[in-house]
Design a protein around this motif. Sequence first.
Motif, PDB file in Angstrom:
ATOM      1  N   ARG A 153      74.533 -24.595  86.572  1.00 34.84           N
ATOM      2  CA  ARG A 153      75.303 -23.353  86.509  1.00 34.84           C
ATOM      3  C   ARG A 153      76.308 -23.225  87.650  1.00 34.84           C
ATOM      4  N   ASP A 154      76.004 -23.838  88.811  1.00 33.99           N
ATOM      5  CA  ASP A 154      76.955 -23.775  89.913  1.00 33.99           C
ATOM      6  C   ASP A 154      78.046 -24.837  89.796  1.00 33.99           C
ATOM      7  N   LEU A 155      77.951 -25.691  88.754  1.00 36.53           N
ATOM      8  CA  LEU A 155      78.950 -26.717  88.435  1.00 36.53           C
ATOM      9  C   LEU A 155      79.098 -27.776  89.526  1.00 36.53           C
ATOM     10  N   ASN A 156      78.114 -27.891  90.399  1.00 38.97           N
ATOM     11  CA  ASN A 156      78.163 -28.899  91.450  1.00 38.97           C
ATOM     12  C   ASN A 156      77.401 -30.165  91.093  1.00 38.97           C
ATOM     13  N   THR A 157      76.398 -30.054  90.229  1.00 38.63           N
ATOM     14  CA  THR A 157      75.592 -31.210  89.842  1.00 38.63           C
ATOM     15  C   THR A 157      75.486 -31.285  88.331  1.00 38.63           C
ATOM     16  N   TYR A 158      75.097 -32.457  87.845  1.00 43.27           N
ATOM     17  CA  TYR A 158      74.900 -32.624  86.409  1.00 43.27           C
ATOM     18  C   TYR A 158      73.864 -33.711  86.168  1.00 43.27           C
ATOM     19  N   VAL A 159      73.287 -33.664  84.965  1.00 43.08           N
ATOM     20  CA  VAL A 159      72.274 -34.631  84.551  1.00 43.08           C
ATOM     21  C   VAL A 159      72.793 -35.401  83.351  1.00 43.08           C
ATOM     22  N   THR A 160      72.521 -36.708  83.312  1.00 40.46           N
ATOM     23  CA  THR A 160      72.880 -37.527  82.158  1.00 40.46           C
ATOM     24  C   THR A 160      71.625 -38.149  81.543  1.00 40.46           C
ATOM     25  N   GLY A 161      71.684 -38.434  80.256  1.00 42.55           N
ATOM     26  CA  GLY A 161      70.608 -39.125  79.556  1.00 42.55           C
ATOM     27  C   GLY A 161      71.181 -40.299  78.786  1.00 42.55           C
ATOM     28  N   SER A 162      70.355 -41.327  78.562  1.00 37.92           N
ATOM     29  CA  SER A 162      70.891 -42.579  78.022  1.00 37.92           C
ATOM     30  C   SER A 162      69.899 -43.263  77.092  1.00 37.92           C
ATOM     31  N   VAL A 163      70.409 -44.259  76.367  1.00 35.54           N
ATOM     32  CA  VAL A 163      69.543 -45.099  75.548  1.00 35.54           C
ATOM     33  C   VAL A 163      68.699 -46.022  76.415  1.00 35.54           C
ATOM     34  N   ASP A 164      68.988 -46.091  77.719  1.00 32.90           N
ATOM     35  CA  ASP A 164      68.136 -46.884  78.601  1.00 32.90           C
ATOM     36  C   ASP A 164      66.849 -46.139  78.977  1.00 32.90           C
ATOM     37  N   ARG A 165      66.644 -44.948  78.360  1.00 35.47           N
ATOM     38  CA  ARG A 165      65.412 -44.165  78.466  1.00 35.47           C
ATOM     39  C   ARG A 165      65.246 -43.467  79.816  1.00 35.47           C
ATOM     40  N   THR A 166      66.329 -43.383  80.567  1.00 36.07           N
ATOM     41  CA  THR A 166      66.268 -42.684  81.847  1.00 36.07           C
ATOM     42  C   THR A 166      67.234 -41.506  81.856  1.00 36.07           C
ATOM     43  N   CYS A 167      66.935 -40.558  82.745  1.00 37.42           N
ATOM     44  CA  CYS A 167      67.863 -39.479  83.080  1.00 37.42           C
ATOM     45  C   CYS A 167      68.255 -39.661  84.537  1.00 37.42           C
ATOM     46  N   ASP A 199      65.357 -43.503  73.043  1.00 40.30           N
ATOM     47  CA  ASP A 199      66.665 -42.991  73.452  1.00 40.30           C
ATOM     48  C   ASP A 199      66.569 -41.509  73.801  1.00 40.30           C
ATOM     49  N   ILE A 200      67.245 -41.106  74.859  1.00 42.27           N
ATOM     50  CA  ILE A 200      67.305 -39.682  75.221  1.00 42.27           C
ATOM     51  C   ILE A 200      68.555 -39.100  74.576  1.00 42.27           C
ATOM     52  N   ASN A 201      68.356 -38.242  73.586  1.00 38.74           N
ATOM     53  CA  ASN A 201      69.470 -37.705  72.810  1.00 38.74           C
ATOM     54  C   ASN A 201      70.121 -36.489  73.438  1.00 38.74           C
ATOM     55  N   ALA A 202      69.375 -35.743  74.244  1.00 39.39           N
ATOM     56  CA  ALA A 202      69.929 -34.505  74.808  1.00 39.39           C
ATOM     57  C   ALA A 202      69.237 -34.165  76.122  1.00 39.39           C
ATOM     58  N   PRO A 249      68.140 -22.972  83.844  1.00 39.97           N
ATOM     59  CA  PRO A 249      68.971 -21.930  84.474  1.00 39.97           C
ATOM     60  C   PRO A 249      68.732 -21.758  85.973  1.00 39.97           C
ATOM     61  N   ASN A 250      67.523 -22.108  86.470  1.00 34.70           N
ATOM     62  CA  ASN A 250      67.261 -21.934  87.899  1.00 34.70           C
ATOM     63  C   ASN A 250      67.856 -23.056  88.752  1.00 34.70           C
ATOM     64  N   GLY A 251      68.356 -24.108  88.122  1.00 36.83           N
ATOM     65  CA  GLY A 251      69.003 -25.195  88.847  1.00 36.83           C
ATOM     66  C   GLY A 251      68.064 -26.206  89.461  1.00 36.83           C
ATOM     67  N   TYR A 252      66.753 -26.048  89.255  1.00 39.30           N
ATOM     68  CA  TYR A 252      65.780 -26.947  89.881  1.00 39.30           C
ATOM     69  C   TYR A 252      65.048 -27.843  88.883  1.00 39.30           C
ATOM     70  N   ALA A 253      65.441 -27.807  87.622  1.00 38.32           N
ATOM     71  CA  ALA A 253      64.746 -28.589  86.601  1.00 38.32           C
ATOM     72  C   ALA A 253      65.691 -28.822  85.422  1.00 38.32           C
ATOM     73  N   PHE A 254      65.259 -29.645  84.484  1.00 40.50           N
ATOM     74  CA  PHE A 254      66.003 -29.839  83.246  1.00 40.50           C
ATOM     75  C   PHE A 254      65.041 -30.300  82.162  1.00 40.50           C
ATOM     76  N   VAL A 255      65.440 -30.115  80.907  1.00 41.92           N
ATOM     77  CA  VAL A 255      64.632 -30.546  79.772  1.00 41.92           C
ATOM     78  C   VAL A 255      65.371 -31.635  79.012  1.00 41.92           C
ATOM     79  N   THR A 256      64.601 -32.405  78.232  1.00 44.12           N
ATOM     80  CA  THR A 256      65.158 -33.512  77.472  1.00 44.12           C
ATOM     81  C   THR A 256      64.627 -33.497  76.044  1.00 44.12           C
ATOM     82  N   ALA A 257      65.359 -34.149  75.145  1.00 43.86           N
ATOM     83  CA  ALA A 257      64.914 -34.357  73.766  1.00 43.86           C
ATOM     84  C   ALA A 257      65.165 -35.811  73.418  1.00 43.86           C
ATOM     85  N   SER A 258      64.192 -36.456  72.764  1.00 41.07           N
ATOM     86  CA  SER A 258      64.264 -37.908  72.631  1.00 41.07           C
ATOM     87  C   SER A 258      63.880 -38.411  71.252  1.00 41.07           C
TER      88      SER A 258
END
Length: 346
Positions: A200-214, A234-237, A242-251
């Motif tokens: 939300r602060d637009l300073n960091t971001y998370v990526t997901g890949s077919v290499d099974r890592t985020c 594969d990590i699709n999403a 919202p708190n900026g300290y975690a993220f969720v994934t869908a695979s």
Amino acid sequence: MAPKDPEVESLKAELLEIIKKCQDDQKQKADTTLESAVANVLNVPKCHLGSNKILKGHINKVNSVHFCGDSRHCVSGSLDGKLIIWDSWTGNKVQIILLRSAWVMSVAYAQSGNFVACGGMDNQCTVYDLKERDSAGGVKMTRELLGYEGFLSCCRFINDSTLITGSGDMKVIIWDLEANKRIQEFDAHNGDVCTLSLSRDLNTYVTGSVDRTCKLWDIRDPTCKQVFFGHEGDINAVYYHPNGYAFVTASEDKTARLYDIRSDQQIGLYKKPAGDPSFTCCGLSISGRLLFCGSDDKQVHIWDTLKEQHNGCLSGHENRITSLSVSPDGMALVTSSWDNSLRVWV
């Protein structure tokens, strides 16, 4: 099929052993579990969202949807070669943009509402200015971002002049749209970059890949900050909490997971009670308590993120759900599907 290279297989086995050792070390340092930490927290009430609006207008599979910052308008991209700007409150079409390529895989709506971007199998990202018109009276195309060596899988606006993209050539690129040049370009993963999500602060971001890592990144630095393991497909999403300290994934491995950035590991695992669907997209409620995952079984599954309990399903689509977007104000959810339609849930 080419014969397996013994050296490659040996290196793969060595890598898996290193990953397992890292995961074992993480477990040893974990002083509690999410389940025990929230034992005294009340269960979240059953989620009852209704399909308030069905958005019809595309004549082929809808692959992506994204809300504008005003929590009212959204953009969708379809294999019919069109982007449609929707008013999610009324269900009306606001604008239709004809694309040069029909193979759109990702769309993005600038938070200001001034621009939209899209891309896909044409190996480029195209940006449109919704406030300007071309000589034919259509929405003006302002940028064609070229040079990708693979399909464009994801794109998001940091602001009106900066865009970040991920692609099938394993790269992440940050673009200066005003100067039409790359600010950063680097190899982000060992496989296709499938998805990205901005904090939300637009300073960091998370990526997901077919290499099974985020991986966790900082906008200001192309060096990876953290790597997260656990998925077996594969990590699709990915979706930033919202708190900026975690993220969720869908695979593709039929699970969704919650990763905590501060503890550097997975803390939540979410599976469908019955059936065997892969998860294609995910999102969180504005509080972060509810997890939404679209799947191959035509439904959006809902979990209580703290209790790891399945909380219900949103049913109505007639084919695979491809994408979902939660409105910035947390009041609505929009989903896209291969049934050629979108649904707004409130």
